[in-house]
Write a protein that holds these residues in place. Structure first.
Motif, PDB file in Angstrom:
ATOM      1  N   GLY C 212       6.568  16.091  -1.235  1.00  0.00           N
ATOM      2  CA  GLY C 212       7.404  14.689   0.004  1.00  0.00           C
ATOM      3  C   GLY C 212       8.070  13.512   0.691  1.00  0.00           C
ATOM      4  N   ALA C 213       8.388  13.079   1.351  1.00  0.00           N
ATOM      5  CA  ALA C 213       9.050  12.343   2.351  1.00  0.00           C
ATOM      6  C   ALA C 213       8.053  11.044   2.605  1.00  0.00           C
ATOM      7  CB  ALA C 213       9.739  12.537   3.486  1.00  0.00           C
ATOM      8  N   LYS C 214       8.490   9.993   2.439  1.00  0.00           N
ATOM      9  CA  LYS C 214       7.090   8.901   3.002  1.00  0.00           C
ATOM     10  C   LYS C 214       5.635   8.490   2.405  1.00  0.00           C
ATOM     11  CE  LYS C 214      10.043   7.662   6.939  1.00  0.00           C
ATOM     12  NZ  LYS C 214      11.048   6.343   6.501  1.00  0.00           N
ATOM     13  N   PRO C 215       5.738   8.865   0.620  1.00  0.00           N
ATOM     14  CA  PRO C 215       4.487   8.463   0.373  1.00  0.00           C
ATOM     15  C   PRO C 215       3.379   7.509   0.971  1.00  0.00           C
ATOM     16  CG  PRO C 215       5.848   8.804  -1.380  1.00  0.00           C
ATOM     17  CD  PRO C 215       6.914   9.190  -0.044  1.00  0.00           C
ATOM     18  N   TYR C 216       3.768   6.528   0.596  1.00  0.00           N
ATOM     19  CA  TYR C 216       3.686   5.644   1.168  1.00  0.00           C
ATOM     20  C   TYR C 216       2.721   5.351   2.177  1.00  0.00           C
ATOM     21  CZ  TYR C 216       4.708   3.785  -4.062  1.00  0.00           C
ATOM     22  OH  TYR C 216       4.662   3.195  -5.137  1.00  0.00           O
ATOM     23  N   GLU C 217       3.687   5.750   3.303  1.00  0.00           N
ATOM     24  CA  GLU C 217       3.461   5.326   4.522  1.00  0.00           C
ATOM     25  C   GLU C 217       2.243   6.414   5.004  1.00  0.00           C
ATOM     26  OE1 GLU C 217       5.915   5.386   3.706  1.00  0.00           O
ATOM     27  OE2 GLU C 217       7.392   4.350   5.072  1.00  0.00           O
TER      28      GLU C 217
END
Lengths: 295, 295, 295, 295
Positions: C212-217
């Motif tokens: 899903g979204a924003k994996p690095y965060e």
């Protein structure tokens, strides 16, 4: 002795065919047709040609053949026909016949320990028939596992005599191949000739950097940022034999020669063990001074 | 020219202090007390001593100091006092002063391209002031980015004259350091002397293996299982300068010399870019023929 | 357009045969006999069976066949016979027919740039026929290389309409496969259905971690010591498609989410480029939700 | 018991100071001034701030202080002054005090073996005081090394009773920290509370992928191209504790779940051993659910 009956049973019908010949059309067809005629199912197949147009062709075929034990002699006889047409060098291997290994070691025990452990845990499928050392340091740990340990002092001076003892032991134990697990003595050409492409060494540098003695010290002096290890077959040219496997580990300015040795140990262990496993599975073909590794 | 105003603004008060001196107790106390007396907050600090007892001590301190621009001259003056006591070599760097880079390149463009893109995308914080080449192949891509490109044919024969032109250009453009992005000409000692520890080269092997020409061809001949790249500062000994960074890539028997070159390109790119970034951030200290990299 | 005439000429007679069928003895014999009957020399061969006893068998054979262009139709006709006996799914590919690629991109340009560069330098053998983006940021760099660029704003709201435009363009340009080079829009099932196993995505985490979204965060929040990237074929389940390739990079506590993104870019680039190359060389076979990569 | 006298002697005067406090200017100055006033020479220093402006500041200083044994009590008393000013949490550690380790293990022995060998060879500087297991499989190899082995059957049903026995043993043996070397039982919150940030586990996946049971089987099902291992401190949330170290190994479609387990063993071993070494050297600071590793 480890009990490999489970392995022999599991590989009752498993065979490997290794072939080398001049490249031309029709080789795969002939070989696979041959195997099919014996009811063999090809499980894994790797091939390589030094040159798409001409050159030398190599193939390793692993197959499952119901009733292999009974068919084996017939297959060997029958394959001579195919081999004659293509002028092949070849070998038919029954996987159930577990190879017999000898280990040579000096004082440093980490490579020996890795081999012992992988063997003990059932990951290194080999008959470990003896360990030979020019020091007594590792005697206890070897004998604790029920493996015969022979202490044979070896120096430049008594090399001939020591090697005579080595050869006698190796022949008595019907050894198929030898692993030099940080054995710090040079082998004579006549010894090497007895085990051509059957002696695996681990060198503690990423060859061809730091050929010869004290590679970690020299790596430290040069200020490298990676140290490595190289596993190769032993030839008469020191550290010049066909490379089987290499790997490296990152180091930095804080690591002195002692630290490089410590870090290097784990690379040496993993590089050596991979090379030994590939040798046991007949995945390595020596071609001149290089290896083809079919994995 | 890229606009680095955002970077200058963000690092308005950011400074770096680099120190080298004989190791003894009290250095960190003196230096940190000094910085504190100017209201500086230490953000990052790395130190290294060649020998815990005696030897050379190195420290890199990155600090945030409100009003650095105004305090800078005073700090430099004041630190002379500390330096005198410990007989320090030192440098105080204002991070907002972006370094000026020149690139030398020949025909192979992959390292140049990597530098251009990292610079263009804002990841390589440098004023890219000119590209010099002995071939015209990369002219268009360089000029498309608005970077001056100078074509200066260079051969063994005209080396002196070519280097005179190089030096003129480098001085006109106030270049701080030079990156040899696969520049296939040898530099003369007098040229190197002008930019000591300020010329970064990428060599296409894991030095010290395959020093000199055609490393990939020789790697292929030797049958290695890893190929590498090495970034180092240029000295007068070919491929012998202090190593900054190295890395490797796995290869196998199928990879001929052409394949090794292709695979090697990506290692060369990443090794060079890391070295250049560390240089830009003043993380590299040259100590004899080695580097200390504070990261 | 790049001129691939050298490649077409070099691979004039090069073919690839891909086969999938139920495993049983005799397949290799039949296939290799077939190729031999057309005078084809097998250059490279990889096979895999999901289960030695039963299961599905896969084989990829690369061969050199003089006069392939003339023989091709006949071979396709003739192979139907072999295929019928073994109930094979199969494909015969002429290597000289260079695949046509479209790239979809949003704002982040690093993956696009890697593709452009590898293509431009002749390492990515493909007709790059168009780039489609929902942003105009990369327009200039794409058009500078003579590649058509289409700006098609795409949001949740206009998805249907945007995809209609996409499909029209893709069909007009006879696109064979699509690379999502950090394209941040979701594709509808009907779009995906048009290009089954022909859309390659790069996800910026080592799946299945951080779907899903924003994996690095999220990687930063979790405090991981490695970050990764995953290239996979796109299916209707977000980030759940068959994985083609993955790799990682080491990080530490100093790296905040921004640093992870920066470090991650180089992993994303190299993972995506490997996946695209394997796709171009027909080395990837999708088997359920997994891939077999024959390299 | 291993004899660590050489280590104690070598580190007679070696100390480590660990500090955590709110970030502000002057901390390093105060701490280094303090150490200098006791004649200590800073050997290695690492610091980290969660935020350059504000946030939490961490520092680990390793120092050499002649006469440390005699000065130690005075230093601890004296440092309270510094700590008061900056509201520090802190710890002063004498390196010569070797930490006491317990190992918990179930049936799989590879992680235990790695620990035993590294300990035995003098690379893991710890008093290995006991091994506890819910199986008898590893009894012999542990006792062969002269290490006490306790067989305590543990299941969901008798967990409370088993943990009571564990705690008694751990207290009797004055254990400093516990390594779960593939111990397949869940620990209760009350047990964990006794050893906060002092229980190191090895999980056989690259967390957060494949939290929970049977990670290799699930990795196989998902068709990943990398498998990993994660070492972390144990908290009450299963597999959610602060990650200390992770690493991966490449796999491919040929590797079934059994192969993944076999390949994974070597990653598990090296990841766990690194974590344990860093713990022994007081290089790990837990900050919320993350670790700072000062290496």
């Amino acid at each position: 002795m480890k009990n490999w009956d489970w392995f022999r049973k599991q590989n009752e019908n498993r065979g490997i065919l290794l072939v080398r010949c001049a490249d031309r059309a029709g080789i795969v067809a002939a070989v696979s047709q041959f195997l099919f005629s014996y009811g063999a199912n090809i499980i894994e197949s790797h091939q390589y040609s030094t040159n798409p147009k001409g050159g030398t062709f190599f193939i390793r075929i692993e197959f499952e053949c119901p009733g292999l034990r009974e068919k084996e002699a017939g297959m060997k006889l029958g394959f001579q026909e195919v081999a004659r047409v293509f002028l092949m060098e070849w070998k038919l291997i029954a996987v159930r016949e577990v190879k017999r290994m000898a280990i040579f070691v000096s004082k440093e025990s980490h490579c020996l320990l890795e081999l012992l452990w992988e063997w003990q845990s059932g990951d290194l499928i080999t008959e470990l028939v003896l360990v030979i050392s020019n020091h007594e340091d590792t005697k206890d740990m070897v004998e604790a596992l029920g493996v015969p340990f022979y202490y044979i002092p070896a120096t430049k001076e008594n090399r001939q005599e020591a090697e005579r003892q080595h050869l006698t032991l190796l022949q008595e134990h019907q050894v198929d191949f030898i692993v030099l697990a940080r054995y710090m003595q040079i082998l004579t050409p006549s010894f090497v000739a007895n085990y051509q492409n059957k002696i695996i060494n681990i060198h503690h540098s990423f060859l061809p950097a730091f050929v010869g003695a004290k590679p970690y010290e020299r790596a430290y002096e040069r200020g490298v940022k990676l140290i490595g290890a190289t596993s190769h077959y032993v030839t008469n040219d020191l550290d010049e034999g066909p490379i089987i496997e290499q790997d490296i580990q990152r180091v930095n300015h804080r690591d002195d020669a002692e630290a490089l040795k410590r870090i290097g140990r784990s690379v040496e262990r993993s590089v050596l063990i991979r090379a030994v496993k590939w040798h046991l599975e007949d995945r390595i073909i020596v071609d001149g001074n290089k290896t083809i590794v079919f994995q």
